[in-house]
Design an enzyme around this catalytic site. Structure first.
Site, mmCIF file in Angstrom:
data_model
loop_
_atom_site.group_PDB
_atom_site.id
_atom_site.type_symbol
_atom_site.label_atom_id
_atom_site.label_comp_id
_atom_site.label_asym_id
_atom_site.label_seq_id
_atom_site.Cartn_x
_atom_site.Cartn_y
_atom_site.Cartn_z
ATOM 1 N N THR A 34 0.837 -1.197 0.000
ATOM 2 C CA THR A 34 0.000 0.000 0.000
ATOM 3 C C THR A 34 0.873 1.248 0.000
ATOM 4 O O THR A 34 1.880 1.327 0.697
ATOM 5 C CB THR A 34 -0.967 0.035 1.200
ATOM 6 O OG1 THR A 34 -0.290 0.492 2.374
ATOM 7 C CG2 THR A 34 -1.572 -1.334 1.445
ATOM 8 N N SER A 136 7.679 -0.002 15.883
ATOM 9 C CA SER A 136 7.930 0.877 17.005
ATOM 10 C C SER A 136 9.199 1.658 16.666
ATOM 11 O O SER A 136 9.428 2.003 15.508
ATOM 12 C CB SER A 136 8.071 0.072 18.298
ATOM 13 O OG SER A 136 8.365 0.918 19.381
ATOM 14 N N TYR A 150 5.864 12.026 18.355
ATOM 15 C CA TYR A 150 6.386 10.803 17.739
ATOM 16 C C TYR A 150 6.678 9.733 18.789
ATOM 17 O O TYR A 150 6.225 8.587 18.663
ATOM 18 C CB TYR A 150 7.651 11.114 16.936
ATOM 19 C CG TYR A 150 8.321 9.875 16.383
ATOM 20 C CD1 TYR A 150 7.723 9.131 15.379
ATOM 21 C CD2 TYR A 150 9.561 9.444 16.872
ATOM 22 C CE1 TYR A 150 8.328 7.990 14.866
ATOM 23 C CE2 TYR A 150 10.169 8.310 16.371
ATOM 24 C CZ TYR A 150 9.548 7.581 15.371
ATOM 25 O OH TYR A 150 10.154 6.458 14.877
ATOM 26 N N LYS A 154 4.793 6.044 19.452
ATOM 27 C CA LYS A 154 5.472 4.759 19.424
ATOM 28 C C LYS A 154 5.346 4.015 20.754
ATOM 29 O O LYS A 154 5.281 2.787 20.784
ATOM 30 C CB LYS A 154 6.941 4.947 19.036
ATOM 31 C CG LYS A 154 7.128 5.402 17.591
ATOM 32 C CD LYS A 154 6.445 4.454 16.607
ATOM 33 C CE LYS A 154 6.653 4.854 15.158
ATOM 34 N NZ LYS A 154 5.974 3.944 14.215
ATOM 35 N N THR A 185 17.438 6.119 6.014
ATOM 36 C CA THR A 185 16.293 5.995 5.118
ATOM 37 C C THR A 185 15.789 7.399 4.791
ATOM 38 O O THR A 185 16.393 8.394 5.176
ATOM 39 C CB THR A 185 15.158 5.198 5.795
ATOM 40 O OG1 THR A 185 14.670 5.951 6.916
ATOM 41 C CG2 THR A 185 15.650 3.838 6.270
#
Length: 272
Positions: A34, A136, A150, A154, A185
């Protein structure tokens, strides 16, 4: 080694999601991926026309989540590995946070993950097996200053994933939460920040200075790790990604144990 599994991966267009999607496809497995923008998957869709199903999805749209899960199940006939990867960071000191922005962060990270899990559970229970994997973070175990909503999101993912594991084990469903440290990333590019207050600038600079480049992991190295995880007959509830994260966790828990021990008398007094 291919197990001919069917994967359902949210947030598959970049970062971990893209890496894990491509790795599964290369092993000959099938993937329902997705994404918000399906054009981001054109190359993979062309290379794997029979084993990749690209679905447009915003996980904050609960109805669309159930529809996407249903389409994936109808297309492949089953779901085996479900990775709730979609998410982003909204950072800032607690006082700085915009309420609406923090709520939106929870809508994606927490309630989007919850919607995916609730959509797939009836299907996995009917199969009598499956593996749900949630994302997580180091920030799901250790709440750091200026981590904003954030880290709170988590922590929430950790809490309901742990509860989930205790609820669905008897149905043959495995549950794992991944706790990545810092990785190279595209995660940082999707990070948003609250308007900065000058009162927190010194603290913010100190926090940034604490992040060392050598602590950043190579995300490509996680592909084989995830494959080994889903191949494991009895996977762990928690899996840390990255060698520099575990020492941080050990230090945090040592401090927590120290606090609990030092204040045991007062804790006991509260029993009545």
């Amino acid at each position: 080694m291919s197990q001919d599994r069917v994967w359902f991966i949210t947030g598959a267009s970049r970062g971990f999601g893209r890496i894990w999607t491509e790795a599964a496809l290369k092993r000959g497995e099938r993937v329902a991926a997705t994404v918000r923008d399906p054009s981001s998957m054109k190359d993979l869709a062309s290379a794997y026309p029979d084993t990749l199903l690209v679905l447009t999805l915003d996980v904050t749209d609960r109805k669309a989540v159930f529809e996407a899960v249903g389409r994936a199940h109808d297309h492949f006939g089953r779901l085996d590995v479900v990775i709730c990867n979609a998410g982003y960071a909204y950072m800032g000191a607690v006082e700085e946070l915009d309420f609406a922005a923090a709520k939106a962060n929870f809508e994606t990270n927490v309630f989007g993950t919850l919607s995916v899990i609730q959509a797939v559970l009836p299907l996995l229970r009917a199969q009598g097996n499956g593996h749900i994997i949630t994302l997580s973070s180091i920030g799901g175990v250790v709440g750091f200053p200026t981590g904003g909503s954030y880290v709170a999101s988590k922590f929430a993912v950790e809490a309901f994933t742990e509860a989930l594991a205790g609820e669905v084990g008897s149905f043959g469903i495995k549950v794992t939460m991944l706790e990545p440290g810092s990785y190279a990333t595209s995660f940082r590019s999707s990070t948003t920040a609250a308007p900065a207050m000058v009162e927190y600038d010194t603290l913010r600079q100190s926090m940034r200075a604490g992040f060392k480049p050598e602590d950043t992991g190579n995300p490509l190295a996680t592909a084989d790790v995830i494959a080994r995880l889903v191949d494991t007959p009895e996977p762990p509830l928690r899996l840390v990604l990255g060698s520099t994260t575990i020492p941080v966790f050990r230090s945090a828990y040592e401090q927590r144990l120290k606090d609990w021990d030092e204040w045991t008398e007062l804790s006991n007094a509260a029993q009545g």
